[in-house]
Design a protein around this motif. Structure first.
Motif, PDB file in Angstrom:
ATOM      1  N   ALA A   1      32.934  42.348  27.380  1.00 54.06           N
ATOM      2  CA  ALA A   1      32.494  40.841  27.523  1.00 54.06           C
ATOM      3  C   ALA A   1      30.893  40.506  27.316  1.00 54.06           C
ATOM      4  O   ALA A   1      30.778  39.596  26.831  1.00 54.06           O
ATOM      5  CB  ALA A   1      33.288  40.423  28.676  1.00 54.06           C
ATOM      6  N   ASN A   2      30.234  41.220  28.126  1.00 53.37           N
ATOM      7  CA  ASN A   2      28.614  41.273  28.113  1.00 53.37           C
ATOM      8  C   ASN A   2      28.081  41.260  26.778  1.00 53.37           C
ATOM      9  O   ASN A   2      27.363  40.150  26.278  1.00 53.37           O
ATOM     10  CB  ASN A   2      28.095  42.384  29.138  1.00 53.37           C
ATOM     11  CG  ASN A   2      26.722  42.134  28.998  1.00 53.37           C
ATOM     12  OD1 ASN A   2      26.278  40.991  29.598  1.00 53.37           O
ATOM     13  ND2 ASN A   2      25.860  43.093  28.782  1.00 53.37           N
ATOM     14  N   THR A   3      28.548  42.068  26.095  1.00 57.94           N
ATOM     15  CA  THR A   3      28.277  42.545  24.606  1.00 57.94           C
ATOM     16  C   THR A   3      28.688  41.120  23.815  1.00 57.94           C
ATOM     17  O   THR A   3      27.856  40.562  22.943  1.00 57.94           O
ATOM     18  CB  THR A   3      28.564  43.578  23.901  1.00 57.94           C
ATOM     19  OG1 THR A   3      28.092  44.475  24.754  1.00 57.94           O
ATOM     20  CG2 THR A   3      28.087  43.743  22.620  1.00 57.94           C
ATOM     21  N   LEU A   4      29.975  40.686  23.727  1.00 58.40           N
ATOM     22  CA  LEU A   4      30.618  39.862  22.752  1.00 58.40           C
ATOM     23  C   LEU A   4      30.042  38.501  23.164  1.00 58.40           C
ATOM     24  O   LEU A   4      29.757  37.740  22.425  1.00 58.40           O
ATOM     25  CB  LEU A   4      32.055  39.831  22.894  1.00 58.40           C
ATOM     26  CG  LEU A   4      32.607  41.295  22.253  1.00 58.40           C
ATOM     27  CD1 LEU A   4      33.900  41.201  22.393  1.00 58.40           C
ATOM     28  CD2 LEU A   4      32.201  41.346  20.770  1.00 58.40           C
TER      29      LEU A   4
ATOM     30  N   LYS B   1      40.485  33.684  31.294  1.00 58.32           N
ATOM     31  CA  LYS B   1      39.211  34.008  30.790  1.00 58.32           C
ATOM     32  C   LYS B   1      37.773  33.558  31.587  1.00 58.32           C
ATOM     33  O   LYS B   1      36.736  33.722  31.534  1.00 58.32           O
ATOM     34  CB  LYS B   1      38.967  33.381  29.238  1.00 58.32           C
ATOM     35  CG  LYS B   1      38.043  33.248  28.397  1.00 58.32           C
ATOM     36  CD  LYS B   1      38.060  32.922  27.272  1.00 58.32           C
ATOM     37  CE  LYS B   1      36.622  33.060  26.492  1.00 58.32           C
ATOM     38  NZ  LYS B   1      36.548  32.353  24.968  1.00 58.32           N
ATOM     39  N   ASP B   2      38.242  32.178  32.189  1.00 57.68           N
ATOM     40  CA  ASP B   2      37.225  31.796  33.236  1.00 57.68           C
ATOM     41  C   ASP B   2      36.617  32.755  34.183  1.00 57.68           C
ATOM     42  O   ASP B   2      35.706  32.856  34.257  1.00 57.68           O
ATOM     43  CB  ASP B   2      37.919  30.619  33.987  1.00 57.68           C
ATOM     44  CG  ASP B   2      37.840  29.368  33.014  1.00 57.68           C
ATOM     45  OD1 ASP B   2      37.192  29.246  31.997  1.00 57.68           O
ATOM     46  OD2 ASP B   2      38.585  28.374  33.298  1.00 57.68           O
ATOM     47  N   ASP B   3      37.629  33.508  34.769  1.00 59.14           N
ATOM     48  CA  ASP B   3      37.316  34.582  35.572  1.00 59.14           C
ATOM     49  C   ASP B   3      36.366  35.733  34.937  1.00 59.14           C
ATOM     50  O   ASP B   3      35.519  36.376  35.387  1.00 59.14           O
ATOM     51  CB  ASP B   3      38.585  35.378  36.218  1.00 59.14           C
ATOM     52  CG  ASP B   3      39.104  34.299  37.377  1.00 59.14           C
ATOM     53  OD1 ASP B   3      38.485  33.381  37.750  1.00 59.14           O
ATOM     54  OD2 ASP B   3      40.290  34.524  37.664  1.00 59.14           O
TER      55      ASP B   3
ATOM     56  N   GLY C   1      32.925  31.248  21.120  1.00 60.57           N
ATOM     57  CA  GLY C   1      33.233  32.006  19.944  1.00 60.57           C
ATOM     58  C   GLY C   1      33.812  33.341  20.049  1.00 60.57           C
ATOM     59  O   GLY C   1      34.166  34.085  19.106  1.00 60.57           O
ATOM     60  N   VAL C   2      34.275  33.779  21.257  1.00 61.93           N
ATOM     61  CA  VAL C   2      35.173  35.082  21.735  1.00 61.93           C
ATOM     62  C   VAL C   2      36.187  34.843  22.395  1.00 61.93           C
ATOM     63  O   VAL C   2      36.368  34.325  23.586  1.00 61.93           O
ATOM     64  CB  VAL C   2      34.055  35.790  22.635  1.00 61.93           C
ATOM     65  CG1 VAL C   2      34.762  37.334  22.619  1.00 61.93           C
ATOM     66  CG2 VAL C   2      32.616  36.120  21.852  1.00 61.93           C
TER      67      VAL C   2
ATOM     68  N   LYS D   1      37.629  45.413  22.027  1.00 60.58           N
ATOM     69  CA  LYS D   1      36.446  45.927  22.186  1.00 60.58           C
ATOM     70  C   LYS D   1      36.301  47.188  23.435  1.00 60.58           C
ATOM     71  O   LYS D   1      35.699  48.004  23.389  1.00 60.58           O
ATOM     72  CB  LYS D   1      35.357  45.100  22.457  1.00 60.58           C
ATOM     73  CG  LYS D   1      33.816  45.906  22.194  1.00 60.58           C
ATOM     74  CD  LYS D   1      32.696  44.721  21.998  1.00 60.58           C
ATOM     75  CE  LYS D   1      31.402  45.585  22.019  1.00 60.58           C
ATOM     76  NZ  LYS D   1      31.248  46.598  20.788  1.00 60.58           N
ATOM     77  N   ALA D   2      37.021  46.496  24.424  1.00 61.12           N
ATOM     78  CA  ALA D   2      36.996  47.421  25.623  1.00 61.12           C
ATOM     79  C   ALA D   2      38.297  48.449  25.581  1.00 61.12           C
ATOM     80  O   ALA D   2      38.287  49.487  26.233  1.00 61.12           O
ATOM     81  CB  ALA D   2      37.683  46.422  26.768  1.00 61.12           C
ATOM     82  N   GLY D   3      39.002  48.394  24.465  1.00 62.99           N
ATOM     83  CA  GLY D   3      40.122  49.769  24.216  1.00 62.99           C
ATOM     84  C   GLY D   3      41.066  49.351  25.304  1.00 62.99           C
ATOM     85  O   GLY D   3      41.813  50.379  25.581  1.00 62.99           O
ATOM     86  N   VAL D   4      41.420  48.147  25.664  1.00 60.63           N
ATOM     87  CA  VAL D   4      42.599  48.037  26.424  1.00 60.63           C
ATOM     88  C   VAL D   4      43.340  46.796  25.821  1.00 60.63           C
ATOM     89  O   VAL D   4      43.088  46.264  24.996  1.00 60.63           O
ATOM     90  CB  VAL D   4      42.095  47.444  27.908  1.00 60.63           C
ATOM     91  CG1 VAL D   4      41.163  48.368  28.415  1.00 60.63           C
ATOM     92  CG2 VAL D   4      41.497  46.224  27.912  1.00 60.63           C
TER      93      VAL D   4
END
Length: 202
Positions: free
Chosen positions: A16-19, A51-53, A27-28, A36-39
């Motif tokens: 999440a940090n990267t995206l 998503k807010d959390d 936009g994500v 991206k996290a592989g989950v």
């Protein structure tokens, strides 16, 4: 625990940090973060209710590392108080010259969520800025500077203003100019402190 040895929650926050930093909150999608996290998306929602959390966790994860970096730049700089604070701006200007630099994640997120003042990420961003302000205030007060809170707020405004202008113009020299202004303000406060001390001695 994931196969990589990194806990699943941490992998999700890292993704999440990267995206979010590179592409913005709006936009994500949650699906993109999960991929991206592989989950799976279900696994992501097991760790984050919404998503807010996840956005709040993203900013919370940037809080202490950013503050620690500012303190590191300050402590490693040579010279007196004005030069050490100016060093924060100079180091930020150097960071802003990196092609992947996208500004202040806290300010960008607050802009995207401006119509949601009660959003948990807004509260985390506000708390982060207050922590930086308080660190400056305590630093100035320890140096015997009067009106330490006012000076801290002036420096914070210079810092956040330079974030915005550099992002707009893609010219890090604005951040260096803001640092010079911070130097001038702090130097004037130091001189005023010295004069006050001299008057007391008489």
């Amino acid at each position: 625990m994931a196969r990589s040895g990194i806990p699943t929650r941490e992998r999700i926050i890292s993704a999440a940090n990267t995206l979010f930093y590179n592409h913005g909150i709006r936009g994500v999608s949650v699906d993109a973060v999960a991929e991206k996290a592989g989950v799976t998306k279900r696994t992501l929602y097991y760790h984050f209710r919404s998503k807010d959390d996840l956005v709040a966790a993203y900013l919370a994860g940037r809080d202490q590392p950013n503050l620690a970096l500012f303190r590191k730049w300050f402590s490693e700089a040579e010279g007196g108080l004005p030069l050490r604070v100016e060093a924060i701006f100079r180091n930020l200007a150097r960071s802003a010259r990196h092609p992947k630099w996208k500004g202040c994640g806290f300010l960008r997120t607050s802009a995207e969520l401006a119509n949601l003042p009660g959003h948990p990420a807004i509260k985390i961003g506000a708390a982060h800025k207050k922590k930086f302000e308080e660190w400056l205030r305590a630093t100035f007060a320890a140096e015997g500077i009067a009106e330490s809170l006012q000076l801290a707020r002036q420096i914070l405004l210079l810092l956040d203003g330079s974030f915005a202008v550099v992002l707009l113009h893609r010219d890090p020299s604005y951040m260096e100019t803001a640092g010079e202004a911070a130097h001038t303000l702090i130097e004037a406060a130091v001189v005023a402190r010295i004069k006050r001390s001299a008057r007391r001695v008489r």
